[in-house]
Write an enzyme that holds these catalytic residues in place. Structure first.
Site, PDB file in Angstrom:
ATOM      1  N   GLU A  65       0.831  -1.211   0.000  1.00 55.98           N
ATOM      2  CA  GLU A  65       0.000   0.000   0.000  1.00 55.98           C
ATOM      3  C   GLU A  65       0.863   1.257   0.000  1.00 55.98           C
ATOM      4  OE1 GLU A  65      -2.981  -0.415  -0.729  1.00 55.98           O
ATOM      5  OE2 GLU A  65      -2.949  -2.572  -0.379  1.00 55.98           O
TER       6      GLU A  65
ATOM      7  N   HIS B 209       1.870   2.055  -3.436  1.00 56.68           N
ATOM      8  CA  HIS B 209       0.864   2.851  -4.156  1.00 56.68           C
ATOM      9  C   HIS B 209       1.019   4.334  -3.826  1.00 56.68           C
ATOM     10  CE1 HIS B 209      -1.177  -0.404  -6.050  1.00 56.68           C
ATOM     11  NE2 HIS B 209      -1.704  -0.925  -4.940  1.00 56.68           N
TER      12      HIS B 209
ATOM     13  N   HIS C 153       0.107  -1.678  -9.814  1.00 52.45           N
ATOM     14  CA  HIS C 153       0.291  -3.127  -9.768  1.00 52.45           C
ATOM     15  C   HIS C 153       1.187  -3.591 -10.916  1.00 52.45           C
ATOM     16  CE1 HIS C 153      -3.656  -3.470  -7.340  1.00 52.45           C
ATOM     17  NE2 HIS C 153      -2.629  -3.647  -6.537  1.00 52.45           N
TER      18      HIS C 153
ATOM     19  N   CYS D  53       8.672  15.847   1.192  1.00 59.36           N
ATOM     20  CA  CYS D  53       8.684  15.239   2.527  1.00 59.36           C
ATOM     21  C   CYS D  53       9.588  14.019   2.607  1.00 59.36           C
ATOM     22  CB  CYS D  53       7.265  14.895   2.969  1.00 59.36           C
ATOM     23  SG  CYS D  53       6.569  13.391   2.216  1.00 59.36           S
TER      24      CYS D  53
ATOM     25  N   ASN E 271      13.938  14.931   2.400  1.00 61.07           N
ATOM     26  CA  ASN E 271      14.726  15.500   3.493  1.00 61.07           C
ATOM     27  C   ASN E 271      14.882  14.461   4.599  1.00 61.07           C
ATOM     28  OD1 ASN E 271      12.169  15.434   4.546  1.00 61.07           O
ATOM     29  ND2 ASN E 271      11.985  17.624   4.872  1.00 61.07           N
TER      30      ASN E 271
ATOM     31  N   LEU F  14      19.081   2.548  11.567  1.00 59.87           N
ATOM     32  CA  LEU F  14      18.372   3.826  11.616  1.00 59.87           C
ATOM     33  C   LEU F  14      19.037   4.681  12.684  1.00 59.87           C
ATOM     34  CD1 LEU F  14      15.891   5.447  10.594  1.00 59.87           C
ATOM     35  CD2 LEU F  14      14.607   4.450  12.501  1.00 59.87           C
TER      36      LEU F  14
ATOM     37  N   GLU G 128      19.290   7.032  15.445  1.00 61.02           N
ATOM     38  CA  GLU G 128      18.296   7.494  16.405  1.00 61.02           C
ATOM     39  C   GLU G 128      18.967   8.252  17.542  1.00 61.02           C
ATOM     40  OE1 GLU G 128      15.187   3.778  16.101  1.00 61.02           O
ATOM     41  OE2 GLU G 128      17.252   3.363  16.700  1.00 61.02           O
TER      42      GLU G 128
ATOM     43  N   GLU H 230      22.599   7.790  19.378  1.00 59.81           N
ATOM     44  CA  GLU H 230      23.513   7.037  18.525  1.00 59.81           C
ATOM     45  C   GLU H 230      24.384   7.985  17.699  1.00 59.81           C
ATOM     46  OE1 GLU H 230      20.723   3.104  17.689  1.00 59.81           O
ATOM     47  OE2 GLU H 230      20.939   4.630  16.123  1.00 59.81           O
TER      48      GLU H 230
ATOM     49  N   ASP I 100      24.865   3.848  13.070  1.00 62.73           N
ATOM     50  CA  ASP I 100      24.136   2.583  13.172  1.00 62.73           C
ATOM     51  C   ASP I 100      24.298   1.851  11.847  1.00 62.73           C
ATOM     52  OD1 ASP I 100      22.339   0.454  13.429  1.00 62.73           O
ATOM     53  OD2 ASP I 100      21.038   1.607  14.767  1.00 62.73           O
TER      54      ASP I 100
END
Length: 324
Positions: A60, A63, A69, A114, A117, A134, A136, A139, A142
């Site tokens: 989803e 999409h 598809h 969106c 960045n 990721l 975070e 940290e 990582d």
């Protein structure tokens, strides 16, 4: 969007539901990513196997990213692809070649800000987990699990940089250490440019610099200006093509008229005529060598700043000849 956006900053929302009224397990707006009204998908919690529900959520979100598809011509290496129309009970791992093409079309044509960045670490609401690749809160790096980490600078066990690390990336960083002073990090790109070298104290290449304005270039045919070597021949070529060259000196005399087309500069809406010594700093005139047409000019063609207009003189921003 009036409630969720006010609760937490986010780029996309995927909502889990228990029951759907229709015989589907997910719905999403195609190409809705970054739109505050349409950047959303709804996914049915259709299986006790979390991986299968996650696959549906990835479908989803695909999409939302402008991906349709897959068709029969699409492939992802022999596996069931994430954007397949048919639900598979096997875990889906890859997007197809068609999906990649549609994704890049979406990115390049719609430029959805969106997702272009980097999110702030403070926007991540889940507890930080070292090893999830990721970056975070708390940290410094990582790189994944100790087994999979390929980052020489990062201690995968702690998600901290090793104590000996001086840098992670940059033109003057190599294997986590500053490159020695004097190594060229940006070679000169043209005659009036200069090479920049690493300082030994920074990972970044020094600010791009160029030769001092007024230094001779093109075998003394011109003078450097802001890193370029402007000459009228190049300007004529840009305006009229390869058959054009600079016109004879007499063509420039009309710049003394000070009318709508021939002048040196504009002051308070008035076209100021060129003084005799400044005539080659006003309207640019070119000669068409193919058709032997002299004194060609363009409405866009004023002589560029820094162009040589006489021996030892160049045009300044006021369209005046001054000593270099």
């Amino acid at each position: 969007d009036t409630v969720l956006l006010n609760r937490i900053s986010h780029d996309n929302a995927q909502l889990l539901a228990i029951v759907f009224n229709e015989n589907v397990i997910g719905k999403a707006y195609t190409g809705g990513m970054c739109d505050p009204r349409y950047s959303v998908g709804v996914v049915m919690d259709h299986s006790p196997i979390n991986r299968l529900v996650a696959d549906t959520m990835a479908h989803e979100m695909g999409h939302n990213l402008g991906i349709h598809h897959d068709t029969g011509s699409c492939s992802c290496g022999g596996h069931s692809c994430i954007m397949s129309r048919v639900i598979s009970h096997q875990p889906l791992q890859y997007f197809s070649n068609c999906s990649y093409i549609e994704y890049w079309d979406f990115i390049t044509k719609l430029n959805p800000q969106c997702i272009l960045n980097e999110p702030l670490r403070t926007d991540i609401v889940s507890p930080p987990v070292c090893g999830n690749e990721l970056l975070e809160m708390g940290e410094e790096c990582d790189c994944g699990s100790p087994r999979n980490c390929r980052d020489l600078c990062c201690d995968a066990a702690t998600c901290k940089l090793h104590s000996w690390v001086e840098c992670e990336s940059g033109e003057c960083c190599d294997q986590c250490r500053f490159i020695k002073a004097g190594n060229v990090c940006r070679p000169p790109r043209k005659e009036c440019d200069v090479a920049e070298a690493c300082t030994g104290q920074s990972a970044q290449c020094p600010t791009d610099d160029f030769k001092r304005n007024g230094q001779p270039c093109l075998n003394n045919y011109a003078y450097c200006y802001q890193g370029n070597c402007p000459i009228m021949y190049h300007q004529c070529y840009a305006l009229f093509g390869s058959d054009a060259t600079m016109a004879q000196d007499s063509c420039f005399q009309v710049n003394k008229k000070g009318n709508e087309y021939f002048y040196c500069r504009l002051e308070n809406g008035i076209n100021i005529p060129c003084a005799q010594e400044d005539v080659k700093c006003g309207r640019l005139f070119c000669h068409n060598m193919k058709y032997e047409q002299d004194c060609n000019y363009s409405d866009r063609g004023m002589v560029d700043n820094g162009t040589k207009c006489a021996e030892g003189k160049v045009c300044n921003s006021n369209r005046q000849a001054y000593q270099r």
